[in-house]
Write a protein that holds these residues in place. Structure first.
Motif, short mmCIF file in Angstrom:
data_model
loop_
_atom_site.label_atom_id
_atom_site.label_comp_id
_atom_site.label_asym_id
_atom_site.label_seq_id
_atom_site.Cartn_x
_atom_site.Cartn_y
_atom_site.Cartn_z
N LEU A 1 41.73 27.05 49.65
CA LEU A 1 42.68 26.39 50.53
C LEU A 1 43.58 27.42 51.22
O LEU A 1 43.87 27.30 52.42
N ALA A 2 44.01 28.43 50.47
CA ALA A 2 44.83 29.49 51.08
C ALA A 2 44.07 30.19 52.20
O ALA A 2 44.63 30.49 53.26
N ARG A 3 42.80 30.46 51.97
CA ARG A 3 41.96 31.09 53.00
C ARG A 3 41.81 30.17 54.22
O ARG A 3 41.84 30.63 55.36
N ALA A 4 41.61 28.88 53.95
CA ALA A 4 41.43 27.93 55.05
C ALA A 4 42.69 27.83 55.91
O ALA A 4 42.61 27.59 57.11
N VAL A 5 43.85 28.03 55.29
CA VAL A 5 45.12 27.92 56.02
C VAL A 5 45.53 29.24 56.67
O VAL A 5 45.95 29.26 57.83
N ALA A 6 45.38 30.34 55.94
CA ALA A 6 46.00 31.59 56.38
C ALA A 6 45.04 32.75 56.56
O ALA A 6 45.49 33.88 56.78
N GLY A 7 43.74 32.53 56.46
CA GLY A 7 42.80 33.60 56.72
C GLY A 7 42.40 34.37 55.47
O GLY A 7 42.62 33.92 54.34
N GLU A 8 41.85 35.55 55.67
CA GLU A 8 41.21 36.27 54.58
C GLU A 8 42.21 36.99 53.67
O GLU A 8 43.36 37.23 54.02
N VAL A 9 41.71 37.32 52.47
CA VAL A 9 42.52 37.96 51.44
C VAL A 9 42.13 39.42 51.31
O VAL A 9 40.95 39.75 51.25
N GLU A 10 43.14 40.28 51.25
CA GLU A 10 42.91 41.72 51.16
C GLU A 10 42.84 42.21 49.73
O GLU A 10 42.00 43.04 49.37
N SER A 11 43.77 41.71 48.88
CA SER A 11 43.80 42.17 47.49
C SER A 11 44.39 41.10 46.59
O SER A 11 45.05 40.15 47.06
N VAL A 12 44.16 41.26 45.27
CA VAL A 12 44.57 40.26 44.29
C VAL A 12 45.19 40.94 43.08
O VAL A 12 44.68 41.94 42.58
N LEU A 13 46.30 40.35 42.60
CA LEU A 13 46.89 40.71 41.32
C LEU A 13 46.92 39.45 40.47
O LEU A 13 47.15 38.37 41.00
N ALA A 14 46.68 39.56 39.16
CA ALA A 14 46.63 38.37 38.31
C ALA A 14 47.27 38.65 36.95
O ALA A 14 47.11 39.74 36.39
N VAL A 15 47.99 37.66 36.45
CA VAL A 15 48.61 37.74 35.13
C VAL A 15 48.34 36.44 34.40
O VAL A 15 48.55 35.35 34.96
N GLU B 1 38.70 40.34 37.82
CA GLU B 1 38.83 41.76 37.47
C GLU B 1 40.29 42.15 37.30
O GLU B 1 40.64 42.90 36.38
N ALA B 2 41.14 41.64 38.19
CA ALA B 2 42.58 41.94 38.09
C ALA B 2 43.17 41.41 36.79
O ALA B 2 44.00 42.05 36.16
N LEU B 3 42.71 40.23 36.38
CA LEU B 3 43.19 39.63 35.14
C LEU B 3 42.78 40.46 33.93
O LEU B 3 43.54 40.62 32.97
N ALA B 4 41.57 41.01 33.98
CA ALA B 4 41.05 41.80 32.85
C ALA B 4 41.66 43.19 32.78
O ALA B 4 41.82 43.76 31.69
N THR B 5 42.01 43.77 33.93
CA THR B 5 42.46 45.16 33.97
C THR B 5 43.96 45.34 34.15
O THR B 5 44.50 46.42 33.86
N GLY B 6 44.63 44.31 34.65
CA GLY B 6 46.05 44.43 34.94
C GLY B 6 46.35 45.18 36.22
O GLY B 6 47.50 45.47 36.53
N ARG B 7 45.32 45.48 36.99
CA ARG B 7 45.50 46.22 38.24
C ARG B 7 45.36 45.31 39.45
O ARG B 7 44.73 44.25 39.38
N THR B 8 45.91 45.73 40.56
CA THR B 8 45.66 45.06 41.83
C THR B 8 44.26 45.45 42.29
O THR B 8 43.92 46.63 42.32
N VAL B 9 43.45 44.46 42.64
CA VAL B 9 42.05 44.71 42.99
C VAL B 9 41.83 44.36 44.46
O VAL B 9 42.18 43.25 44.90
N THR B 10 41.23 45.27 45.18
CA THR B 10 40.88 45.03 46.59
C THR B 10 39.65 44.13 46.64
O THR B 10 38.69 44.33 45.90
N VAL B 11 39.67 43.14 47.53
CA VAL B 11 38.54 42.24 47.69
C VAL B 11 37.42 42.95 48.41
O VAL B 11 37.65 43.54 49.47
N SER B 12 36.22 42.90 47.85
CA SER B 12 35.09 43.61 48.45
C SER B 12 34.71 42.98 49.76
O SER B 12 34.86 41.77 49.93
#
Length: 326
Positions: free
Chosen positions: A177-191, A315-326
């Motif tokens: 839904l976020a993509r449909a509203v605001a376009g593509e995603v560059e990176s992700v952080l997860a906790v 991947e971000a959830l498992a590593t704790g890092r910000t991950v760039t979307v391929s």
């Protein structure tokens, strides 16, 4: 004109689709199958349909379309068979469990030219059109999505490796839904939360009961997605708030389905004529009748892009890092 359909996978989501489809005067449930033969027989009797022992037998019947409602790691094989036969496919989300199978499935759909939809249902509701209309003259600053509520404890859902847990099964709806509203995603952080929700009768699980994603959009906007799996007796809350350079839009999802807010100095209000689950099926059926792969609510290519973000989140959830979307 009646559309003859088959359905593979008779779990709770397959059951929900059959309930919706059986209520339509222009749909005939022709055949069903599941790995559980007793369940197949039960559903076949309920809908006066053919009980098929496997996908091959089901696809050999005279079908105008097929719904594939198996767990995500079992999407590719039946979809490949259906597309090879020229049978339109409604594929439950996510498009697949891993990127390789999702890429292959998307390629097969595009090369076949057969109508294929993926079940990100919020793309089918009128609220999305209303939001996009507002954003035609505004820039998105931030988005706040939330998906808090109970869900069925399917065995594969409880295993992160098999089903991706709450992030992939539930969070990917909000990502899409976020993509449909605001376009593509560059990176992700997860906790993820370390606090466990009490679930009597539920076997051991290795998924996060609650987690938050932070998405950096390529536009420069930022989005947060909050997912929480609650006990069955707790009412759910689902929605998306959009802050623009000129106002705030609030999209209340299940069960209200209302858009409210103020943008460019004007009050905003909109509703829906059909709830998302049914609307997504309606869009697919119309696309099948028109023979138009682009007319579905969510194409495999869009679902593939959403999966890329979800896997980056995993991947971000498992590593704790910000991950760039391929």
């Amino acid at each position: 004109m009646t559309t003859a359909i088959g359905l593979v996978g008779l779990g709770w989501i397959g059951d929900s689709h059959l309930t919706d489809l059986a209520a339509r005067a222009d749909v005939e449930i022709q055949a069903v199958c599941d790995v559980d033969a007793a369940r197949t027989a039960e559903f076949a009797g309920r809908y006066d349909a053919r009980a098929c022992k496997d996908v091959d037998e089901l696809l050999a019947t005279e079908l105008d379309a097929v719904w594939i409602c198996t767990p995500p790691q079992h999407h590719l094989a039946p979809a490949r068979q259906a597309l090879a036969r020229g049978i339109p496919v409604y594929l439950e989300k996510p498009v697949a469990r891993d990127l390789a199978e999702a890429t292959e499935l998307t390629r097969l759909a595009e090369e076949s030219g057969v109508v294929c939809a993926v079940g990100y249902q919020w793309r089918a509701i009128e609220l999305l059109d209303a939001v996009r209309s507002e954003l035609a003259s505004s820039d998105v600053v931030s988005l706040s999505g939330y998906s808090v509520g109970p869900t069925a404890a399917r065995p594969w859902f409880l295993d992160q490796a098999q089903g991706g847990g709450n992030l992939l099964e539930r969070g990917s709806h909000q990502i899409d839904l976020a993509r449909a509203v605001a376009g593509e995603v560059e990176s992700v952080l997860a906790v993820g939360s370390a606090v466990r929700v009490d679930r009597p009768g539920v076997a051991a699980r290795n998924i996060d009961d609650a987690l938050t994603l932070v998405l950096r959009m390529t536009s420069g906007a930022v989005a947060t997605v909050v997912i929480a799996w609650t006990p069955a007796d707790v009412p759910g809350r689902y929605g998306l708030d959009v802050v623009t350079d000129s106002g705030v839009l609030r999209m209340a999802l299940d069960p209200e389905f209302r858009l409210t807010g103020r943008n460019r100095g004007l009050e905003v209000s909109a509703g829906v004529t059909e709830e998302p689950f049914s609307a997504s099926n309606s869009r697919f059926l119309a696309a099948v009748k028109a023979g138009d792969p682009a007319a579905v609510a969510c194409t495999p290519a869009d679902a593939l892009a959403t999966l890329r973000v979800a896997l980056a989140g995993e991947e971000a959830l498992a590593t704790g890092r910000t991950v760039t979307v391929s």
